[in-house]
Motif scaffolding. Sequence first.
Motif, PDB file in Angstrom:
ATOM      1  N   GLY A  83       0.834  -1.202   0.000  1.00  0.00           N
ATOM      2  CA  GLY A  83       0.000   0.000   0.000  1.00  0.00           C
ATOM      3  C   GLY A  83       0.867   1.249   0.000  1.00  0.00           C
ATOM      4  O   GLY A  83       2.013   1.227  -0.434  1.00  0.00           O
ATOM      5  N   PHE A  88       5.398   6.227   2.079  1.00  0.00           N
ATOM      6  CA  PHE A  88       5.433   7.418   2.932  1.00  0.00           C
ATOM      7  C   PHE A  88       6.633   7.373   3.867  1.00  0.00           C
ATOM      8  O   PHE A  88       7.321   8.378   4.073  1.00  0.00           O
ATOM      9  N   ASP A  89       6.861   6.208   4.449  1.00  0.00           N
ATOM     10  CA  ASP A  89       7.968   6.079   5.405  1.00  0.00           C
ATOM     11  C   ASP A  89       9.322   6.261   4.726  1.00  0.00           C
ATOM     12  O   ASP A  89      10.226   6.903   5.280  1.00  0.00           O
ATOM     13  N   PRO A 127      10.186  -7.501  -4.914  1.00  0.00           N
ATOM     14  CA  PRO A 127       9.705  -8.531  -5.852  1.00  0.00           C
ATOM     15  C   PRO A 127      10.060  -9.941  -5.365  1.00  0.00           C
ATOM     16  O   PRO A 127       9.275 -10.871  -5.541  1.00  0.00           O
TER      17      PRO A 127
ATOM     18  N   MET B   1       6.117  -9.298 -10.708  1.00  0.00           N
ATOM     19  CA  MET B   1       6.752  -7.999 -10.411  1.00  0.00           C
ATOM     20  C   MET B   1       5.710  -7.051  -9.818  1.00  0.00           C
ATOM     21  O   MET B   1       4.609  -6.911 -10.355  1.00  0.00           O
ATOM     22  N   LEU B   2       6.028  -6.475  -8.727  1.00  0.00           N
ATOM     23  CA  LEU B   2       5.114  -5.522  -8.107  1.00  0.00           C
ATOM     24  C   LEU B   2       5.074  -4.231  -8.902  1.00  0.00           C
ATOM     25  O   LEU B   2       6.031  -3.860  -9.536  1.00  0.00           O
ATOM     26  N   TRP B   4       5.337  -0.359  -9.033  1.00  0.00           N
ATOM     27  CA  TRP B   4       6.127   0.513  -8.160  1.00  0.00           C
ATOM     28  C   TRP B   4       5.443   1.838  -7.884  1.00  0.00           C
ATOM     29  O   TRP B   4       6.054   2.822  -7.542  1.00  0.00           O
ATOM     30  N   ARG B   5       4.112   1.745  -7.945  1.00  0.00           N
ATOM     31  CA  ARG B   5       3.338   2.943  -7.636  1.00  0.00           C
ATOM     32  C   ARG B   5       3.598   3.430  -6.222  1.00  0.00           C
ATOM     33  O   ARG B   5       3.394   4.583  -5.901  1.00  0.00           O
ATOM     34  N   LEU B   6       4.102   2.539  -5.365  1.00  0.00           N
ATOM     35  CA  LEU B   6       4.286   2.966  -3.974  1.00  0.00           C
ATOM     36  C   LEU B   6       5.315   4.071  -3.846  1.00  0.00           C
ATOM     37  O   LEU B   6       5.366   4.752  -2.851  1.00  0.00           O
ATOM     38  N   PHE B   7       6.109   4.243  -4.870  1.00  0.00           N
ATOM     39  CA  PHE B   7       7.095   5.317  -4.779  1.00  0.00           C
ATOM     40  C   PHE B   7       6.587   6.634  -5.358  1.00  0.00           C
ATOM     41  O   PHE B   7       7.268   7.639  -5.333  1.00  0.00           O
ATOM     42  N   LEU B   9       4.724   9.235  -4.482  1.00  0.00           N
ATOM     43  CA  LEU B   9       4.160   9.676  -3.206  1.00  0.00           C
ATOM     44  C   LEU B   9       3.476  11.023  -3.320  1.00  0.00           C
ATOM     45  O   LEU B   9       3.651  11.747  -4.281  1.00  0.00           O
ATOM     46  N   PHE B  10       2.697  11.295  -2.264  1.00  0.00           N
ATOM     47  CA  PHE B  10       2.008  12.576  -2.174  1.00  0.00           C
ATOM     48  C   PHE B  10       1.358  12.980  -3.504  1.00  0.00           C
ATOM     49  O   PHE B  10       1.673  14.011  -4.064  1.00  0.00           O
ATOM     50  N   GLN B  46      -4.563  10.640   3.933  1.00  0.00           N
ATOM     51  CA  GLN B  46      -3.255  11.291   3.726  1.00  0.00           C
ATOM     52  C   GLN B  46      -2.665  11.752   5.067  1.00  0.00           C
ATOM     53  O   GLN B  46      -1.495  11.501   5.349  1.00  0.00           O
ATOM     54  N   LEU B  49      -1.638   8.745   7.163  1.00  0.00           N
ATOM     55  CA  LEU B  49      -0.389   8.169   6.651  1.00  0.00           C
ATOM     56  C   LEU B  49       0.801   9.051   7.019  1.00  0.00           C
ATOM     57  O   LEU B  49       1.851   8.563   7.442  1.00  0.00           O
ATOM     58  N   GLN B  50       0.629  10.339   6.856  1.00  0.00           N
ATOM     59  CA  GLN B  50       1.719  11.268   7.185  1.00  0.00           C
ATOM     60  C   GLN B  50       2.070  11.215   8.664  1.00  0.00           C
ATOM     61  O   GLN B  50       3.246  11.226   9.035  1.00  0.00           O
ATOM     62  N   SER B  53       3.787   8.003   9.568  1.00  0.00           N
ATOM     63  CA  SER B  53       5.180   8.095   9.111  1.00  0.00           C
ATOM     64  C   SER B  53       6.000   8.966  10.048  1.00  0.00           C
ATOM     65  O   SER B  53       7.144   8.658  10.365  1.00  0.00           O
TER      66      SER B  53
END
Lengths: 263, 263
Positions: A83, A88-89, A127, B1-2, B4-7, B9-10, B46, B49-50, B53
Amino acid sequence: MLSWRLFLLFPLLSLSFSEETPASHVLPRPLIIEYPASAKELDGEQVRLQCDSWRFAVEANNVNPWKTIPQECADYVRAYLTGKAYGFDLDKVSNEAGIYAGSVELSGDGKDAWIFDIDETLLSNLPYYAEHGFGLEVFDPVEFDKWVDKAEAPVIQPSLKLYEQVLGLGFKVFLLTGRSEKQRSVTVENLIDAGFQNWDKLILRATDDHAKRAVVYKSERRDEMVREGYRILGNSGDQWSDLLGSSMSIRSFKLPNPMYYIP
Amino acid sequence: MLSWRLFLLFPLLSLSFSEETPASHVLPRPLIIEYPASAKELDGEQVRLQCDSWRFAVEANNVNPWKTIPQECADYVRAYLTGKAYGFDLDKVSNEAGIYAGSVELSGDGKDAWIFDIDETLLSNLPYYAEHGFGLEVFDPVEFDKWVDKAEAPVIQPSLKLYEQVLGLGFKVFLLTGRSEKQRSVTVENLIDAGFQNWDKLILRATDDHAKRAVVYKSERRDEMVREGYRILGNSGDQWSDLLGSSMSIRSFKLPNPMYYIP
């Protein structure tokens, strides 16, 4: 005065049993436990609180050596990593490190150093771990080495940002990894593909280092840097064994990693 | 393969503007921003999450020196401290420290030591901070000293459990606090009322120590213990300045504290 109910932890769940059938006195039957809806929710909240606590304790280095994540936190850890929260971290630690790096007065003699670990610091093995339960399976060094040899680990973008920032500020960059010297070429290939360049030295485990705990091996390498006159001003790693020990950095930055523990 | 949307951010919120009135081309008007309902929720998520973090970054010692909690995390911090999560975290760190303490081989010569900080470690100042925004207000030493002088700080129960456990195992217990020597008697009174006893030494700040950063003052006191032949095997504190520096303990345990930072 606050009530101190917060210290009454892990309240026992009240369990309600299914109503007995007429035959229940005669025949053996499996014990069926039915949670009332509110208890189910309580249970879900309980697990979330426990796993949150576990993750906090991991990141603050409070947890005793562990080999796998807690079984009950499997879904929690997966959700965290896939997620938004992990991103964020990563972003937060990169930003704080960048602010610190920019605030440090550099000597300009080329002896100001920043150390980066590699796995889960510059490069992501998500991955691989996605295929292995995100830390639920015991670490398999043979399988993991096969993954490393592919040189396909994606960049951790916020770390690349920090990496370029500290280089731009004039730091010498040292990469200090638990990977083996035998993995030098695939590691270089992977790093370059991921966008990293211009490091000063890439330090991998020599044959003699393999029996050492990471914290000892990494301390010894930092001791050498200090003997060579470097001032270690920053150190970024996802394991406390990257950061603690001798010749510690002035400031250390702990990247999140709820998947595994290296002593 | 995951993915990489997790990067990424914001993500920028898409803002929808109120429909323009006929006069809007003529007259200057305040810019009114209306979030669609989903964006409002996104905004809430948001912030959570912030703040999550931020809290983890605080506990892992990643955040640069700060004077107050982030404004937007006021509700988050209050909910954490007054709900169940803080209690879970206190319980976790006490349990892990207890497991470690029980696993250590003691020499039996009376030189095995465990250090405890006091505020937010053995005693809780939550009743004070509840009146001062849980860290949202800048620290007021005069007001805080009035609270300390009341000697009413409640026990942190999981820490009392650990305290009694390490005493029972044969550790010498040192209390090392940033409180002033002038507060010795109220501190002793408060500790005893809260259930603590049989400590070996209670170390408070002497006049000379007041100008020192906590990390320096506490390191100097640990250096003295080491010179006296003590082996510091465990150290419990809610600030990294309790735990880092010279003569560090073999293992440190970081109690949660999202309310304030002491350098």
